[in-house]
Design a protein around this motif. Structure first.
Motif, PDB file in Angstrom:
ATOM      1  N   LEU A  36      21.995  20.784  81.647  1.00 32.35           N
ATOM      2  CA  LEU A  36      21.162  19.575  81.663  1.00 32.35           C
ATOM      3  C   LEU A  36      20.265  19.536  80.437  1.00 32.35           C
ATOM      4  CD1 LEU A  36      19.958  17.015  82.878  1.00 32.35           C
ATOM      5  CD2 LEU A  36      18.485  18.475  84.292  1.00 32.35           C
ATOM      6  N   TYR A  37      19.618  20.636  80.107  1.00 34.01           N
ATOM      7  CA  TYR A  37      18.710  20.662  78.956  1.00 34.01           C
ATOM      8  C   TYR A  37      19.472  20.493  77.649  1.00 34.01           C
ATOM      9  CZ  TYR A  37      14.878  22.208  81.991  1.00 34.01           C
ATOM     10  OH  TYR A  37      13.911  22.298  82.961  1.00 34.01           O
ATOM     11  N   THR A  39      22.190  18.781  77.327  1.00 28.30           N
ATOM     12  CA  THR A  39      22.580  17.376  77.268  1.00 28.30           C
ATOM     13  C   THR A  39      21.383  16.514  76.872  1.00 28.30           C
ATOM     14  OG1 THR A  39      24.273  17.791  78.940  1.00 28.30           O
ATOM     15  CG2 THR A  39      23.665  15.491  78.543  1.00 28.30           C
ATOM     16  N   GLU A  84      22.154  19.764  91.103  1.00 34.54           N
ATOM     17  CA  GLU A  84      20.774  20.093  91.469  1.00 34.54           C
ATOM     18  C   GLU A  84      20.742  21.059  92.657  1.00 34.54           C
ATOM     19  OE1 GLU A  84      16.708  17.488  92.199  1.00 34.54           O
ATOM     20  OE2 GLU A  84      18.649  16.493  92.250  1.00 34.54           O
ATOM     21  N   VAL A 164      15.704  13.400  88.571  1.00 39.65           N
ATOM     22  CA  VAL A 164      16.684  14.394  88.123  1.00 39.65           C
ATOM     23  C   VAL A 164      18.063  14.037  88.676  1.00 39.65           C
ATOM     24  CG1 VAL A 164      17.401  16.817  88.254  1.00 39.65           C
ATOM     25  CG2 VAL A 164      14.981  16.253  87.868  1.00 39.65           C
ATOM     26  N   THR A 167      19.524  11.077  86.941  1.00 37.31           N
ATOM     27  CA  THR A 167      19.901  11.434  85.575  1.00 37.31           C
ATOM     28  C   THR A 167      21.215  12.217  85.576  1.00 37.31           C
ATOM     29  OG1 THR A 167      17.572  11.465  84.912  1.00 37.31           O
ATOM     30  CG2 THR A 167      19.129  12.662  83.497  1.00 37.31           C
ATOM     31  N   LEU A 168      21.333  13.183  86.483  1.00 40.08           N
ATOM     32  CA  LEU A 168      22.567  13.959  86.584  1.00 40.08           C
ATOM     33  C   LEU A 168      23.763  13.055  86.865  1.00 40.08           C
ATOM     34  CD1 LEU A 168      21.190  16.932  88.698  1.00 40.08           C
ATOM     35  CD2 LEU A 168      21.965  17.055  86.313  1.00 40.08           C
ATOM     36  N   LEU A 173      26.889  14.861  85.104  1.00 37.49           N
ATOM     37  CA  LEU A 173      26.733  16.311  85.221  1.00 37.49           C
ATOM     38  C   LEU A 173      26.923  16.717  86.673  1.00 37.49           C
ATOM     39  CD1 LEU A 173      23.694  16.890  82.856  1.00 37.49           C
ATOM     40  CD2 LEU A 173      26.126  17.064  82.342  1.00 37.49           C
TER      41      LEU A 173
END
Length: 191
Positions: A36-37, A39, A84, A164, A167-168, A173
């Motif tokens: 995630l970070y 990306t 997550e 989160v 966003t994922l 993701l």
């Protein structure tokens, strides 16, 4: 089959100075920079803003960390965010959430594994995540257990981790290992 992210992640060994403040936290500790970070690293300023919110919620809040991790897990479950869910499972367990609680989280209201404090927080989490509103009675039950600062922390934890999840989903993701046994508890039996 796992699909690739919609945006290619930045390499974890990137030497971009704009990413160093975040990436070096992981690299200096001998860990991989999370997907995630990496990306989000496509926009270094947004990655900085992201961690400026996420890391204090994780490390500086006064509300019990285990309770906050339980709420994160519930948000992941309600929003069906397997990335997550798997990412926070070990943190939740490390901070006192029983694995059986995670297994029964889908039906927390009927389970006897949750305390009154956890129930008050989970009710707020469900309402805020699903309805974008918290009923007065739900708020009053939660407020009976926490001071104003802790209430802010709990609301921000639920709200941020709903962000989160979204966003994922938007960035594509999903989980890295779809055979991860922890995923079995993400969905209720028979779902």
């Amino acid at each position: 089959m796992t699909t690739p992210p919609r945006i290619p992640p930045v390499a974890g060994d990137s030497t971009d100075a704009a990413l160093a403040a975040v990436f070096d936290v992981f690299r200096d500790d001998g860990r991989e920079v999370p997907l995630l970070y990496r990306t989000l690293g496509n926009s270094p300023a947004m990655l900085q803003a992201w961690t400026a919110m996420a890391w204090p919620l994780r490390h500086e809040a006064q509300a019990p960390r285990g309770l906050r991790e339980l709420l994160i897990m519930r948000v992941a479950q309600v929003t069906v965010a397997p990335f997550e869910w798997v990412s926070h499972w070990d943190m939740a367990v490390k901070h006192g959430v029983d694995e059986q609680q995670l297994t029964e989280l889908h039906d927390w209201a009927a389970s006897d594994r949750f305390s009154d404090v956890e129930r008050a927080a989970l009710a707020m989490c469900d309402e805020l995540t699903r309805d974008l509103h918290v009923a007065d009675a739900t708020w009053d039950a939660l407020a009976a257990h926490f001071d104003p600062g802790e209430l802010v922390e709990l609301v921000l934890t639920v709200s941020f981790y709903a962000c989160v999840s979204r966003t994922l989903h938007a960035l594509g993701l999903g989980v890295v290992d779809e055979s991860d046994p922890r995923l079995g508890a993400l969905h209720p039996p028979g779902a």
